[in-house]
Design a protein around this motif. Structure first.
Motif, PDB file in Angstrom:
ATOM      1  N   ARG A 143      44.374  40.482  46.638  1.00 39.55           N
ATOM      2  CA  ARG A 143      45.652  40.903  46.153  1.00 39.55           C
ATOM      3  C   ARG A 143      46.696  40.001  46.159  1.00 39.55           C
ATOM      4  O   ARG A 143      47.483  39.827  44.969  1.00 39.55           O
ATOM      5  CB  ARG A 143      46.085  42.127  47.081  1.00 39.55           C
ATOM      6  CG  ARG A 143      45.412  43.432  47.058  1.00 39.55           C
ATOM      7  CD  ARG A 143      46.199  44.587  47.549  1.00 39.55           C
ATOM      8  NE  ARG A 143      46.443  44.446  48.927  1.00 39.55           N
ATOM      9  CZ  ARG A 143      45.940  44.686  49.890  1.00 39.55           C
ATOM     10  NH1 ARG A 143      44.480  45.279  49.713  1.00 39.55           N
ATOM     11  NH2 ARG A 143      46.165  44.676  51.242  1.00 39.55           N
ATOM     12  N   ARG A 175      44.565  45.792  43.087  1.00 42.38           N
ATOM     13  CA  ARG A 175      45.785  46.165  43.073  1.00 42.38           C
ATOM     14  C   ARG A 175      45.985  47.687  42.413  1.00 42.38           C
ATOM     15  O   ARG A 175      45.476  48.018  41.527  1.00 42.38           O
ATOM     16  CB  ARG A 175      46.585  45.247  42.257  1.00 42.38           C
ATOM     17  CG  ARG A 175      47.339  44.128  42.657  1.00 42.38           C
ATOM     18  CD  ARG A 175      48.121  42.959  42.324  1.00 42.38           C
ATOM     19  NE  ARG A 175      48.386  42.034  42.672  1.00 42.38           N
ATOM     20  CZ  ARG A 175      49.243  40.993  42.406  1.00 42.38           C
ATOM     21  NH1 ARG A 175      49.863  40.996  41.043  1.00 42.38           N
ATOM     22  NH2 ARG A 175      49.271  39.823  43.171  1.00 42.38           N
ATOM     23  N   HIS A 176      46.906  48.369  43.188  1.00 41.03           N
ATOM     24  CA  HIS A 176      47.150  49.864  42.666  1.00 41.03           C
ATOM     25  C   HIS A 176      47.390  49.755  41.253  1.00 41.03           C
ATOM     26  O   HIS A 176      46.643  50.811  40.603  1.00 41.03           O
ATOM     27  CB  HIS A 176      48.118  50.332  43.641  1.00 41.03           C
ATOM     28  CG  HIS A 176      48.589  51.832  43.439  1.00 41.03           C
ATOM     29  ND1 HIS A 176      49.236  52.448  42.309  1.00 41.03           N
ATOM     30  CD2 HIS A 176      48.123  52.559  44.390  1.00 41.03           C
ATOM     31  CE1 HIS A 176      49.194  53.632  42.777  1.00 41.03           C
ATOM     32  NE2 HIS A 176      48.452  53.896  43.971  1.00 41.03           N
ATOM     33  N   ASP A 221      47.836  48.530  49.113  1.00 46.61           N
ATOM     34  CA  ASP A 221      48.866  47.671  48.145  1.00 46.61           C
ATOM     35  C   ASP A 221      49.969  47.470  48.615  1.00 46.61           C
ATOM     36  O   ASP A 221      50.902  48.518  48.678  1.00 46.61           O
ATOM     37  CB  ASP A 221      48.871  47.948  46.778  1.00 46.61           C
ATOM     38  CG  ASP A 221      49.198  47.056  45.749  1.00 46.61           C
ATOM     39  OD1 ASP A 221      49.945  46.161  46.156  1.00 46.61           O
ATOM     40  OD2 ASP A 221      48.973  46.953  44.455  1.00 46.61           O
TER      41      ASP A 221
END
Length: 425
Positions: A34, A55-56, A345
């Motif tokens: 991330r 990542r979200h 995240d």
């Protein structure tokens, strides 16, 4: 495969190492990704290259575009080249040993999803609350009879949601242990405690998974025949007699439907339930808060699901050239959606490595998103809420009585042992 930034070998190898999911190293890899390369290409030995979305926002972006990112064109879960070749050999070219909702895309996916969707919508799920509470109360009573010590996973968490979904499906109680064993063999082929294969070889693992599915199919073929001859008010009857566009669904699709309900319908719920208890043992202040205030239980449920994220990933493949977070994704590229990373995240969750029963908002991705969002999410949350209401009404004290352990599995993973000491009122 399009040219993209190649991930470091050690990170790529961690992504495919089932032991990393058991000992927590996977979260170190996710955090590095991330921060440093949230959308890069992993090229671990023995695997086709694949993009890794950690990542979200990127996971959401892929999940909402079902036409652009397919589930069924390539393997839907991470699979090495040797196993993929063996599966295609067994199936005559298909990358899938089963064809359930998970492996389908439009136009089939929405049609097959609609078959059972009403069963799992909130209005219908609420009608089951009284019976689910009876099952939960019996589970808590069984725990109380264990004399103040138990392995919460094996003695409680595995059995409760299994009984709920098997009753909905129409599987007799005497067959539940068999369903539990087959589920663990299906989801845990890389864990020495659950694997059916005697040796950890790709060929043996593929053969063992095929054998597990054969056992599932043989069982549900008998159930199907019974429900066609004598329909009942259960989900098995609906599946056995299902039609799409006026035509009965195929034998493979029928049996695959049984398998997805009979496995995903309980294993992930048991993992999240056990994960909640594990974290409350680690944080007695939060245990005291939720015991004193049952209105905190829904927050506990959501946080447990975020924390454990039992389904660690699904794979998608691009149906056309596209852009994602500034990267060029080529038609045919394979992508890994790392839900457990999206659920840590830092851009979305404050203090993501802390278990917080009062986390609001809690926009976790553990049920997926978009057209493939988990059909059973409302049932799972209801089961967990009811169980905790019944448990905390009686539980006075709880603590770890040994070292917990998690399953070694890249796809579906969660607690497999949780030794407890406890006192019940």
């Amino acid at each position: 495969m399009t040219a993209g930034p190649t991930l470091p070998d050690d990170v790529a190898e961690t992504l495919v190492d089932p032991r990393a999911y058991a000992d927590g190293r996977i979260h170190d890899a996710y955090r590095w990704l991330r921060q440093n390369e949230p959308l890069g290409v992993a090229r671990p030995k023995g695997y086709d290259p694949f993009w890794v979305a950690t990542r979200h926002a990127d996971i959401l972006e892929v999940s909402r575009q079902n036409e652009l990112f397919h589930s069924g064109d390539l393997q839907t879960t991470l699979t090495n080249q040797a196993t993929d070749a063996l599966v295609r050999q067994k199936t005559g070219g298909s990358p899938h040993l089963v064809r359930s909702l998970v492996q389908m895309d439009a136009p089939d996916h929405p049609k097959y999803r609609l078959l059972s969707q009403a069963w799992f919508m909130p209005a219908n799920v609420r009608t089951l609350e009284t019976r689910i509470r009876e099952i939960a109360r019996a589970s808590v009573e069984r725990m109380a009879q264990l004399g103040g010590r138990c392995d919460f996973v094996k003695d409680v968490a595995l059995r409760y949601p299994l009984h709920v979904i098997m009753e909905i499906l129409g599987v007799p109680e005497e067959d539940e242990a068999r369903m539990q064993m087959l589920t663990q063999e299906l989801f845990g082929p890389q864990d020495p405690d659950t694997a059916r294969a005697a040796e950890d070889s790709q060929e043996q693992t593929a053969d063992a998974l095929g054998a597990v599915l054969d056992d599932f199919y043989a069982y549900f073929e008998r159930i199907s025949a019974e429900r066609r001859a004598s329909p009942k008010g259960d989900l098995a009857t609906l599946i056995a007699n299902a039609t799409i566009d006026g035509v009965p669904i195929s034998g493979l699709e029928q049996l695959s439907y049984y398998v997805i309900v009979a496995t995903a319908g309980h294993d992930t719920t048991s993992s999240s339930t056990a994960g909640a208890i594990w974290q409350l043992c680690e944080d007695q202040e939060q245990f005291a808060r939720v015991k004193a205030d049952p209105s905190l239980i829904p927050g506990l449920v959501d946080e447990a699901i975020r924390w454990v994220t039992p389904v660690k990933h699904f794979m998608r493949s691009a149906t056309a050239d596209t852009e994602l977070n500034g990267r060029h994704i080529a038609k045919g590229d394979w992508l890994m959606l790392c839900y457990a990373s999206g659920n840590r995240d830092e851009a979305v969750f404050e203090d993501p490595y802390r278990f917080r029963i009062d986390r609001k908002p809690n926009r976790h991705l553990a049920f997926g998103y978009g057209g493939h969002v988990c059909l059973g999410q409302h049932l799972a949350k209801l089961e967990m809420r009811i169980f905790f209401e019944e448990l905390f009404a009686r539980l006075e004290r709880i603590e770890l009585a040994g070292e917990p352990a998690q399953t070694q599995a890249v796809f579906v993973n969660g607690p497999k042992s949780l030794p407890l000491r406890f006192e019940m009122a």
